[in-house]
Scaffold this motif. Structure first.
Motif, PDB file in Angstrom:
ATOM      1  N   ARG A 240      72.766   9.351  53.174  1.00 14.73           N
ATOM      2  CA  ARG A 240      73.893   9.638  52.284  1.00 14.73           C
ATOM      3  C   ARG A 240      74.672  10.848  52.798  1.00 14.73           C
ATOM      4  O   ARG A 240      74.078  11.875  53.135  1.00 14.73           O
TER       5      ARG A 240
ATOM      6  N   ARG B  27      75.140  -1.429  51.573  1.00 12.87           N
ATOM      7  CA  ARG B  27      75.012  -0.072  51.025  1.00 12.87           C
ATOM      8  C   ARG B  27      75.676   0.976  51.913  1.00 12.87           C
ATOM      9  O   ARG B  27      75.794   2.129  51.511  1.00 12.87           O
TER      10      ARG B  27
ATOM     11  N   ASP C 228      66.789   1.741  48.898  1.00  9.04           N
ATOM     12  CA  ASP C 228      65.942   2.885  48.535  1.00  9.04           C
ATOM     13  C   ASP C 228      64.495   2.677  48.965  1.00  9.04           C
ATOM     14  O   ASP C 228      63.820   3.615  49.405  1.00  9.04           O
ATOM     15  N   HIS C 229      63.999   1.450  48.852  1.00 17.69           N
ATOM     16  CA  HIS C 229      62.602   1.165  49.185  1.00 17.69           C
ATOM     17  C   HIS C 229      62.326   1.313  50.674  1.00 17.69           C
ATOM     18  O   HIS C 229      61.176   1.478  51.095  1.00 17.69           O
TER      19      HIS C 229
ATOM     20  N   THR D 247      70.595  12.618  57.147  1.00 14.42           N
ATOM     21  CA  THR D 247      70.476  11.921  55.878  1.00 14.42           C
ATOM     22  C   THR D 247      71.360  10.676  55.876  1.00 14.42           C
ATOM     23  O   THR D 247      72.443  10.668  56.464  1.00 14.42           O
TER      24      THR D 247
ATOM     25  N   LEU E 194      63.797   3.646  52.717  1.00 11.01           N
ATOM     26  CA  LEU E 194      64.098   4.982  53.222  1.00 11.01           C
ATOM     27  C   LEU E 194      62.887   5.902  53.151  1.00 11.01           C
ATOM     28  O   LEU E 194      61.967   5.704  52.353  1.00 11.01           O
ATOM     29  N   ASN E 195      62.908   6.922  53.978  1.00  9.25           N
ATOM     30  CA  ASN E 195      61.891   7.962  53.977  1.00  9.25           C
ATOM     31  C   ASN E 195      62.297   9.025  52.963  1.00  9.25           C
ATOM     32  O   ASN E 195      63.402   9.575  53.042  1.00  9.25           O
ATOM     33  N   ASP E 196      61.402   9.311  52.002  1.00  9.56           N
ATOM     34  CA  ASP E 196      61.687  10.292  50.946  1.00  9.56           C
ATOM     35  C   ASP E 196      62.969   9.966  50.187  1.00  9.56           C
ATOM     36  O   ASP E 196      63.666  10.866  49.680  1.00  9.56           O
ATOM     37  N   ASP E 197      63.339   8.702  50.121  1.00  6.38           N
ATOM     38  CA  ASP E 197      64.531   8.237  49.407  1.00  6.38           C
ATOM     39  C   ASP E 197      65.815   8.853  49.946  1.00  6.38           C
ATOM     40  O   ASP E 197      66.821   8.918  49.233  1.00  6.38           O
ATOM     41  N   ARG E 198      65.817   9.273  51.241  1.00 12.86           N
ATOM     42  CA  ARG E 198      67.018   9.932  51.765  1.00 12.86           C
ATOM     43  C   ARG E 198      67.254   9.710  53.253  1.00 12.86           C
ATOM     44  O   ARG E 198      68.388   9.805  53.707  1.00 12.86           O
TER      45      ARG E 198
END
Length: 390
Positions: free
Chosen positions: A306, A57, A342-343, A304, A345-349
């Motif tokens: 991303r 990813r 995604d699973h 972040t 990550l913290n807060d999906d970010r």
């Protein structure tokens, strides 16, 4: 008209001479070991310096910021991470087992506020307000006079509230930052209408233009010099510490890592200077002092996962913890890394915090300075019971 560089050199020259002359070689008793804390103010992007290239990813989440490390990075053993080419010096130290890293370290702060997270780090108590910093409490636990030094212009929060303040030895170089607030206004007034006043105005304007072009928030540095000056100042720091073996605790902060835009160019320069600084520190300390020294480098939070639309990153949570020294258990990753899914990550970010800063710093103080657990509990009240062998 004098250049900005010339003006800063004029300002810094007196500090350099004063700092070096004030710390001549001495014969005071040697401390058991030494801990140097280098704090990168601004939220350093550890995923840029040391990247999880084995994670599929990475290129998806960082299409521009991962290109160089994927094609030219240096593998860090079997960790699945590679060092960016600008961090080649870190890769070399890793290969010689003089450097270890934790990719998901940090504080408990989730605000993504520079100032709140920095205060939380320096106080070391899990709170954003307190009467003393963790390095002041550590100095007191060592029960020795004049055992601490801060390579800053003022006593930093981490050293405030102690029985005895640390010695102050501000380092110079072209990375020296101009003061802020009332002090800056007083200096401008004193130089008003003179040639030096014109140079000062030019320096301020140039500094603001540079920060704006890099997408950085200069306030995040809190007046600390730029990290791109570490390569020039680390030698002075090493010589002072080598000549003063009683100095068991040392602190240095640096800014210029708040990379919201154009991150590749900005952090490449910073990483090259950080690596150069660590190598110069090792050289100037000498083999004996390097073996009894542990150097910790971390920031108030990471970035972040991303990248954003301007080839930069924004404020995150978990970040990079670097540990260097001549007698550490190097050449490895400290703690856990759960990938970029995604699973995980913290807060999906953001990267999560899997290694608490208090537990990491406590292990360094225990191993370097021999501070027992009972004292470490007072230095870092409420620290989680994570046991690291560093």
């Amino acid at each position: 008209m004098p250049s900005r560089r010339r003006f800063l050199q004029w300002s810094a020259s007196g500090l350099a001479v004063h700092a070096f002359n004030a710390f001549a070689i001495e014969r005071a008793p040697q401390a058991p070991g030494r801990l140097i804390v280098v704090f990168l103010r601004g939220g350093f992007d550890g995923l840029f310096a040391l990247s999880p290239v084995s994670d599929p990813r990475l290129s998806e989440l960082r299409p521009s910021l991962s290109k160089t490390v994927l094609s030219q990075g240096t593998a860090l053993g079997s960790t699945g991470f590679s060092a960016h080419p600008s961090a080649k010096a870190l890769a070399d130290l890793f290969a010689s087992r003089e450097l270890a890293f934790s990719p998901c370290a940090g504080t408990t702060d989730t605000s993504r506020s520079h100032f709140q997270a920095q205060d939380l780090f320096e106080l070391g108590s899990g709170a954003t307000h307190g009467e003393s910093g963790f390095m002041a409490r550590a100095a007191q636990a060592l029960s020795a006079n004049s055992n601490a030094i801060s390579f800053t212009r003022e006593v930093p929060l981490c050293f405030q509230g102690g029985v005895r303040p640390p010695e102050i030895a501000p380092l110079s170089g072209s990375g020296l930052k101009l003061p802020e607030g009332r002090l800056l206004e007083a200096i401008r007034w004193a130089h008003r209408g003179q040639r030096t006043g014109d140079a000062l105005d030019q320096a301020i304007a140039t500094e603001e233009q540079i920060q704006s072009a890099m997408g950085m928030e200069p306030q995040a540095a809190r007046g600390a010099p730029g990290a791109n000056g570490l390569g020039r100042t680390a030698g002075t720091m090493g010589r002072i510490l080598r000549g003063n073996p009683r100095l068991a605790l040392a602190f240095l902060d640096a800014g210029g890592v708040d990379t919201h835009a154009n991150e590749e160019g900005a952090l490449s320069r910073v990483m090259a200077s950080i690596g150069e600084g660590l190598v110069e520190l090792k050289t100037s300390l000498g083999d004996t002092e390097w073996r009894r020294t542990r150097v910790v480098m971390m920031s108030e939070f990471g970035r972040t996962v991303r990248e954003n639309g301007t080839s930069g990153t924004d404020h995150g949570h978990g970040g990079l913890f670097l540990l260097a020294g001549g007698a550490i258990a190097g050449g490895r990753m400290i703690g856990d890394f759960r990938g970029l899914g995604d699973h995980a990550l913290n807060d999906d970010r953001d990267l999560p915090v899997l290694a608490d800063w208090r537990a990491l710093l406590a292990a360094c103080l225990r191993d370097a300075c021999g501070i027992p657990d009972s004292a470490l509990n007072a230095i870092f009240p409420g620290r989680p019971q994570q046991n690291f062998a560093l």
